[in-house]
Design an enzyme around this catalytic site. Structure first.
Site: not given
Ligand code: 13P
Ligand code: ZN
Length: 261
Positions: A113, A136, A138, A208
């Protein structure tokens, strides 16, 4: 070995990545963190680059000579927490403003990202220069809410989440923006996120995850924690068999005035 500011950043990364794992927000390598460390990167300034410069995908004119700590692609938050520098890249933006190079001891490749992270830092440098952290992750309930189309319309979720508890109105005063589903890691996702960041400090990525920006990582995380609490209250009420009433507009306006929001 490192200066106090950099040590504090490493401590924040360690603490917050541990929370992400413990909250169930960081399955496998889910989520990523970046920190603008330009002001405290003296240790890395003399370091030779490892490997060849890598393309960013666009220009970052505000980031000349900037340094970033970025969690590595494929790295797990539970291990980032134990040992941040073994699971994160330190990168420097090249003079052409279109490439970056890795300058940490280990050649760890930054998150997939990175386009979103760097586009955001480039924007913040001008718009909110005191903001140094991008997170970022989830979060389960917030992502679940993006599976309801009605919630994706502008400020619908902001209003629902604000109305669950006074704290959310007070501590996430800008609310949150929404980006319709775009391929993870793409420049298109970075561009759509930037558009929302003009107005918000938190942006939900449909089906996402979520991105938050802040002066530091603790602040960015706390906003997500508060929004997530509201989402859980919403879910909890629904699972009791009713849609929660939420605070009234008058009650939320009273808070806005009382706290000067
Ligand atoms: P990375 O391991 O490349 O940081 O990806 C994790 C992710 O949440 C992608 O949206
Ligand atoms: Zn992600």
């Amino acid at each position: 070995m490192y200066n106090d500011i950099f040590n504090d950043i490493l401590e924040q990364v360690s603490e917050i990545s541990g929370h992400l794992w413990n909250y169930g927000w960081a399955e496998r390598n889910g989520g990523n963190i970046s920190y603008n460390i330009t002001g405290c990167a003296s240790l890395f300034c003399e370091r030779p680059a490892l490997g060849t410069p890598r393309p960013i995908g666009f220009k970052v004119p505000e980031l000349a000579g900037a340094y970033f700590l970025v969690t590595g692609t494929g790295k797990r938050m539970r291990y980032v927490s134990k040992s941040p520098l073994d699971n994160a890249a330190v990168i420097r933006i090249c003079p052409d403003l279109e490439h970056y190079e890795i300058v940490a001891e280990k050649e760890i490749f930054p998150s997939s990202e990175l386009p979103s992270h760097l586009a955001i830092h480039n924007f913040l440098q001008v718009d909110r220069p005191s903001y140094k952290a991008v997170l970022h992750t989830h979060p389960i309930e917030l992502i679940a809410m993006t599976h309801n189309r009605a919630f994706l319309e502008k400020d619908v979720l902001t209003k629902i989440l604000w109305s669950m508890i006074p704290e959310t109105r007070a501590f996430c005063p800008k609310g949150l923006g929404v980006v319709r589903y775009v391929l993870p890691g793409s420049v298109a996702l970075a561009e759509a996120t930037l558009e929302q960041l003009k107005e918000y400090d938190v942006v939900l990525w449909e089906k996402h995850g979520v991105v938050a920006v802040g002066e530091d990582l603790v602040e960015a995380f706390d906003m997500l924690d508060t929004l997530s609490k509201s989402a859980k209250i919403y879910e909890s009420a629904c699972s009791m068999g009713f849609v929660p009433e939420g605070m009234s507009d008058a009650q939320m306006n009273e808070l806005k005035e009382a706290f000067n929001l």
